[in-house]
Design an enzyme around this catalytic site. Structure first.
Site, PDB file in Angstrom:
ATOM      1  N   ASN A  30     -14.444  19.893 -35.232  1.00  0.00           N
ATOM      2  CA  ASN A  30     -13.211  19.869 -34.436  1.00  0.00           C
ATOM      3  C   ASN A  30     -13.398  20.644 -33.139  1.00  0.00           C
ATOM      4  O   ASN A  30     -14.115  21.649 -33.097  1.00  0.00           O
ATOM      5  CB  ASN A  30     -12.027  20.415 -35.246  1.00  0.00           C
ATOM      6  CG  ASN A  30     -11.792  21.897 -34.996  1.00  0.00           C
ATOM      7  OD1 ASN A  30     -11.176  22.291 -34.006  1.00  0.00           O
ATOM      8  ND2 ASN A  30     -12.314  22.726 -35.904  1.00  0.00           N
TER       9      ASN A  30
ATOM     10  N   THR B 125     -12.294  27.471 -27.284  1.00  0.00           N
ATOM     11  CA  THR B 125     -11.612  28.035 -26.128  1.00  0.00           C
ATOM     12  C   THR B 125     -12.646  28.784 -25.300  1.00  0.00           C
ATOM     13  O   THR B 125     -13.274  29.725 -25.812  1.00  0.00           O
ATOM     14  CB  THR B 125     -10.483  28.991 -26.549  1.00  0.00           C
ATOM     15  OG1 THR B 125      -9.490  28.254 -27.269  1.00  0.00           O
ATOM     16  CG2 THR B 125      -9.842  29.648 -25.343  1.00  0.00           C
TER      17      THR B 125
ATOM     18  N   LYS C 140     -10.502  37.671 -37.463  1.00  0.00           N
ATOM     19  CA  LYS C 140     -11.306  36.569 -37.979  1.00  0.00           C
ATOM     20  C   LYS C 140     -12.584  36.453 -37.172  1.00  0.00           C
ATOM     21  O   LYS C 140     -12.535  36.379 -35.936  1.00  0.00           O
ATOM     22  CB  LYS C 140     -10.515  35.257 -37.923  1.00  0.00           C
ATOM     23  CG  LYS C 140     -11.213  34.082 -38.601  1.00  0.00           C
ATOM     24  CD  LYS C 140     -10.263  32.905 -38.748  1.00  0.00           C
ATOM     25  CE  LYS C 140     -10.883  31.783 -39.575  1.00  0.00           C
ATOM     26  NZ  LYS C 140      -9.921  30.685 -39.811  1.00  0.00           N
TER      27      LYS C 140
ATOM     28  N   ASN D 256     -14.863  31.826 -39.543  1.00  0.00           N
ATOM     29  CA  ASN D 256     -14.378  30.679 -38.792  1.00  0.00           C
ATOM     30  C   ASN D 256     -15.399  29.541 -38.907  1.00  0.00           C
ATOM     31  O   ASN D 256     -16.323  29.606 -39.706  1.00  0.00           O
ATOM     32  CB  ASN D 256     -14.158  31.077 -37.326  1.00  0.00           C
ATOM     33  CG  ASN D 256     -13.020  30.312 -36.666  1.00  0.00           C
ATOM     34  OD1 ASN D 256     -12.885  29.114 -36.862  1.00  0.00           O
ATOM     35  ND2 ASN D 256     -12.208  31.004 -35.894  1.00  0.00           N
TER      36      ASN D 256
ATOM     37  N   SER E 200     -12.998  31.215 -32.517  1.00  0.00           N
ATOM     38  CA  SER E 200     -13.040  29.765 -32.363  1.00  0.00           C
ATOM     39  C   SER E 200     -14.020  29.395 -31.251  1.00  0.00           C
ATOM     40  O   SER E 200     -14.021  30.027 -30.186  1.00  0.00           O
ATOM     41  CB  SER E 200     -11.655  29.219 -32.017  1.00  0.00           C
ATOM     42  OG  SER E 200     -11.747  27.858 -31.628  1.00  0.00           O
TER      43      SER E 200
END
Length: 363
Positions: A114, A184, A215, A244, A181
């Site tokens: 993703n 970004t 995280k 993650n 993540s």
């Protein structure tokens, strides 16, 4: 039944579209009169009750951030048997995320890639929904995962996180700072200890009494994992979420050309299992026994959940396997954990600490 539905319907559909079709179904499970009926079929065994973060969880198994981005499915996910739901990732500024397509299945690997880009309706909207969900006398524990707004420069990230914190911390049972993540720009750079410390301290102060966790990514070197774990303890956080998604692509069954065509993004699911377990053990070795560690990454079965608990996890989260195993996944995992607990209890009057963590106090 679900494997047939997946093969004949969902696997032929764009993954993001399939997710959006499922959302109203899950929400319906959380509405009377379906909610008590569904919950009666999925209710976790009482011996799975787990205490952590000053909270009581019906089961140690919950939903990872990313599945319920806008905090709209918590009642339905509770009805399906999950012990907690981590909503988000939410950002101060509502944003559409990255261009589509941005979600891809690797069916042969039981995995996803993703690059959603924190698409969400904003922290203020999530706070309103969390507030409503907390009114239910019987509900899952509700976490909120916060990230950096895309339009905010990295040097102003701390103020952006603090704004989100002030919105959602008062209505969340716990809060998670997402600095890991891959979707970004510049976000993962915030994991450097010298950058992360002031960010976490500012968010901690803004969060007040709401338990705060951070995280981390599975792609960090081992020494950096341990350093962040020690920092989290030193900064007065309540826990760590490990891990993650990964940017790695090694060892996949899906043809390399097909993976390359999917492009950039975070890989989740079964291929992440080994590294996620390694990171969990590194974190547990670096923190006190009573420090909360939430394990995520490559969790599919009750055996996987128990393996994480045995390795020192306090709680366990999943996401990707929901896509491949269907809505009864939590029920299956909870029943598997309960069977293991009963079997262990029958063999010995004294439960090993790893089983006791799951089945008794969990803390």
């Amino acid at each position: 039944m679900y494997p047939l539905i997946f093969r004949t319907v969902f696997s032929r559909m764009d993954p993001e579209r399939a997710h959006h079709l499922v959302v109203p179904v899950i929400r319906a499970f959380g509405v009377w009169p379906l909610r008590p009926i569904v919950r009666a079929l999925t209710r976790p065994d009482p011996r799975l009750r787990t205490e952590a973060l000053g909270l009581a969880f019906d089961s140690p198994f919950g939903v990872a951030a990313g599945f319920d981005k806008n905090a709209v499915m918590s009642e339905g996910l509770y009805a399906l048997g999950f012990g907690h739901v981590e909503a988000g990732t939410v950002t101060t500024v509502p944003q559409d995320g990255n261009a589509k397509p941005r979600l891809f299945r690797l069916v042969a690997d039981r995995a996803l890639i993703n690059r959603m880009g924190f698409n969400n309706a904003g922290a203020a909207a999530a706070a309103q929904r969390l507030r409503r969900s907390r009114r239910h006398p019987r509900r899952a524990v509700l976490g909120a995962n916060i990230g950096k707004s895309r339009i905010v420069d990295v040097e102003h990230a701390t103020a952006d996180y603090v704004t989100s914190t002030k919105l959602v911390a008062p209505v969340a049972d716990y809060l998670v700072v997402n600095v890991s993540s891959p979707n970004t720009p510049g976000l993962r750079g915030l994991q450097a200890v010298e950058t992360l410390r002031p960010l976490l301290e500012a968010v901690r102060d803004a969060a007040g009494t709401t338990p705060l966790l951070v995280k981390i990514a599975p792609d960090l070197p081992d020494d950096e994992v341990s350093a962040i774990a020690r920092l989290a303890v030193d900064a007065g956080l309540s826990g760590i979420v490990a891990t993650n998604t990964t940017i790695a692509r090694e060892g996949l069954r899906t043809p390399a050309a097909a993976v390359a065509a999917m492009g950039a993004g975070g890989l989740s699911g079964a291929p992440l299992k080994a590294r996620a377990l390694e990171v969990l053990r590194l974190v547990r070795d670096a923190v006190p026994e009573d420090f909360c560690v939430i394990a995520a990454g490559g969790v599919e079965t009750a055996a996987d959940v128990q393996e994480r608990l045995d390795a020192g996890a306090t709680l366990v989260q999943g996401y990707t396997a929901f896509i491949y195993r269907g809505p009864l996944r939590a029920r299956q995992i909870n029943r598997g954990l309960a069977r293991r607990a009963r079997l262990t209890a029958s063999r010995s009057p004294a439960l090993p600490s790893s089983v006791a963590r799951c089945c008794c106090s969990g803390g």
